[in-house]
Write an enzyme that holds these catalytic residues in place. Structure first.
Site, PDB file in Angstrom:
ATOM      1  N   CYS A   1     -13.281   5.815 -28.281  1.00 24.73           N
ATOM      2  CA  CYS A   1     -14.554   6.529 -28.346  1.00 24.73           C
ATOM      3  C   CYS A   1     -15.255   6.529 -26.998  1.00 24.73           C
ATOM      4  CB  CYS A   1     -15.405   5.917 -29.437  1.00 24.73           C
ATOM      5  SG  CYS A   1     -14.589   6.088 -31.024  1.00 24.73           S
TER       6      CYS A   1
ATOM      7  N   PRO B   1       4.513  -5.360  -0.927  1.00 24.62           N
ATOM      8  CA  PRO B   1       4.542  -4.131  -1.732  1.00 24.62           C
ATOM      9  C   PRO B   1       4.361  -4.438  -3.213  1.00 24.62           C
ATOM     10  CG  PRO B   1       6.768  -4.858  -1.303  1.00 24.62           C
ATOM     11  CD  PRO B   1       5.862  -5.835  -0.576  1.00 24.62           C
TER      12      PRO B   1
ATOM     13  N   TYR C   1       0.030  -1.319 -12.159  1.00 25.48           N
ATOM     14  CA  TYR C   1      -1.403  -1.197 -12.459  1.00 25.48           C
ATOM     15  C   TYR C   1      -1.614  -0.485 -13.795  1.00 25.48           C
ATOM     16  CZ  TYR C   1      -1.382  -2.531  -7.605  1.00 25.48           C
ATOM     17  OH  TYR C   1      -1.117  -3.199  -6.426  1.00 25.48           O
TER      18      TYR C   1
ATOM     19  N   GLY D   1       0.759  -1.238   0.000  1.00 27.42           N
ATOM     20  CA  GLY D   1       0.000   0.000   0.000  1.00 27.42           C
ATOM     21  C   GLY D   1       0.791   1.291   0.000  1.00 27.42           C
TER      22      GLY D   1
HETATM   23  C1  LIG Z   1      -2.948  -5.131  -4.236  1.00 25.05           C
HETATM   24  C2  LIG Z   1      -2.485  -5.737  -2.956  1.00 25.05           C
HETATM   25  C3  LIG Z   1      -1.211  -5.442  -2.467  1.00 25.05           C
HETATM   26  C4  LIG Z   1      -0.280  -4.451  -3.119  1.00 25.05           C
HETATM   27  O1  LIG Z   1      -0.702  -3.139  -2.977  1.00 25.05           O
HETATM   28  P1  LIG Z   1       0.275  -1.933  -3.396  1.00 25.05           P
HETATM   29  O2  LIG Z   1      -0.498  -0.730  -3.119  1.00 25.05           O
HETATM   30  O3  LIG Z   1       0.570  -2.108  -4.841  1.00 25.05           O
HETATM   31  O4  LIG Z   1       1.487  -2.059  -2.554  1.00 25.05           O
HETATM   32  C5  LIG Z   1      -0.789  -6.083  -1.326  1.00 25.05           C
HETATM   33  N1  LIG Z   1      -1.590  -6.971  -0.677  1.00 25.05           N
HETATM   34  C6  LIG Z   1      -2.834  -7.267  -1.123  1.00 25.05           C
HETATM   35  C7  LIG Z   1      -3.653  -8.245  -0.375  1.00 25.05           C
HETATM   36  C8  LIG Z   1      -3.323  -6.656  -2.267  1.00 25.05           C
HETATM   37  O5  LIG Z   1      -4.549  -6.942  -2.700  1.00 25.05           O
END
Ligand SMILES: *Cc1c(COP(=O)(O)O)cnc(C)c1O
Length: 424
Positions: A344, A277, A373, A240
């Site tokens: 479009c 991460p 992403y 996150g």
């Molecule tokens: C998407 C996700 C992550 C990674 O999130 P980032 O924001 O890219 O670090 C980690 N753990 C879980 C369970 C996720 O769904």
């Protein structure tokens, strides 16, 4: 130092000029810097170095390209996977099974079987009914599945609603208050063994405060579960941490800030910590290289129409995301424009009223921070090709996913005989 930089007036990825890549493989194309990924992986590892044997399980969904996974596997990273397909990719990249965490709210029995047969570190479970399914699958295979319970700590991640996952109304995790009852019930399920707890509150977090709150709640719950006789050996703190999209905004917390916070909050927990991460590792290691098709006059500002579109990079359309847009060979002049793709849909916009390098038809443009992403969410809407991906490593570069064009997609499709007529 950024791994994308101007040299002799032309943007390079490491030692490779971007126009060379555009000439060779066409546009749009995703370009990744292997050394930018390695630098992020090392910065995080360094920031967590005072912890006892942490597992950094890269969130594969951020960028699942096999060359990216192979680069990160060589840095010792594990994988956080959310599907059988991602599990397969992690294995194909040589990631050891004991470094693979299986997350996700909708694992199927087939995916559980696949991961149990192949081996993994643990399943992060998101409901008791999921635990019951895993219990049946594992028991039938004569296996015991290591599991962590993903708790929903009910914190506001302070990020975009569509990438927040830790509030009570989100579909993710078990309400933290229900954890003791769920863990107690797990005891009577054969084939599953509780190893610990997990949390992941959202993505592109730009403040440590919500993470601190979630981690503190996890710590209290670990203490409570231990007092109720559970052996808690792991705590998965999720991913996150945000990256910088807009250089004009204050930067998000660094891996160092994050590591210091985690080290302080988890002191004395006596668990193995797992991290997941995604964006942090690859977000700023990639860009989307595109060419200006034409400039169309607009009511207030011109429309810069580029050959990339929302099908290649959905983030602006999906999350109102802001991406920096630069000329690959800037003229030192500026313009204000809306940067749009050919699809479009009015939502097919990369930037609105953006003051940026002045560009003309035929110019190459870089849409930055497109390592995470981005390609992984791309699709073929408007019968557009899937953009290729290129990995740069010093002065070497290689096509790591070729363009997949309409010929290939058309060849996959079938006209049933009963329509009576073959396509011309
Ligand atoms: C998407 C996700 C992550 C990674 O999130 P980032 O924001 O890219 O670090 C980690 N753990 C879980 C369970 C996720 O769904």
């Amino acid at each position: 130092m950024s791994h994308f930089h101007l040299r002799d007036g032309v943007t390079h990825c490491e030692d490779v000029p971007l126009p060379e890549i555009a000439r060779a493989v066409g546009t749009p194309v995703f370009v990744y810097s292997a050394n930018a990924m390695r630098a992020q992986a090392r910065a995080l590892r360094q920031a967590l170095s005072s912890l006892d044997d942490p597992l950094i399980a890269y969130a594969v969904k951020a960028n699942p390209n096999i060359a990216v996974l192979t680069t990160l596997a060589a840095e010792g990273l594990g994988a956080d996977v959310v599907s059988g397909g991602e599990y397969k990719r992690a294995r194909a990249a040589g990631i050891p099974t004991d470094r693979i965490v299986f997350s996700g709210v909708g694992k199927t029995a087939g995916e559980m079987r696949q991961a149990l047969a192949g081996g993994l570190c643990q399943f992060n479970l998101e409901s008791f009914v999921e635990a019951e399914m895993l219990s049946q699958v594992a028991s039938a295979m004569g296996r015991t599945a290591p599991v962590a319970i993903r708790v929903n700590p009910d914190v506001d991640a302070g990020t975009h609603a569509k990438i927040s996952t830790g509030a009570a109304h989100n579909k993710f995790g078990i309400p933290i208050g229900d954890t003791p009852a769920v863990c107690a019930a797990l005891r009577s399920l054969p084939g599953v063994e509780l190893r610990g707890l997990a949390v992941h509150i959202g993505s592109q977090l730009t403040s440590l405060a919500p993470l601190e709150k979630a981690i503190a709640r996890l710590g209290s719950m670990i203490a409570q579960l231990r007092s109720e006789g559970h052996r808690i050996r792991v705590a998965d703190l999720g991913g996150g941490l945000g990256v910088q999209y807009d250089p004009a905004l204050p930067p998000p917390p660094s891996p160092g800030d994050y590591g210091a916070m985690v080290t302080r909050l988890t002191r004395g927990w006596d668990v193995r910590l797992i991290f997941e991460p995604g964006r942090l590792i690859v977000g700023n290691a990639g860009l989307l290289l595109t060419e200006v098709i034409r400039i169309k006059p607009g009511p207030k500002y011109p429309f810069v129409i580029v050959d990339a579109a929302m099908n290649d990079l959905m983030r602006p359309t999906l999350y109102d995301a802001w991406h920096e847009i630069q000329a690959v060979a800037p003229r030192g002049e500026e313009m204000t424009a809306d940067v749009v793709g050919p699809v479009c849909e009015s939502g097919d916009m990369f930037a609105v009223s953006r003051t940026m390098d002045r560009v003309e038809a035929g110019d190459l443009v870089a849409i930055r921070t497109a390592g995470a992403y981005a390609a992984t969410m791309s699709n073929t809407y408007n019968s557009r090709a899937l953009a290729p991906e290129v990995l740069v490593d010093g002065s070497d570069w290689a096509l790591v996913r070729p363009r997949r064009d309409d010929e290939a997609f058309l060849a996959d499709e079938r006209v049933p005989d009963w329509l009576g007529r073959a396509p011309r």
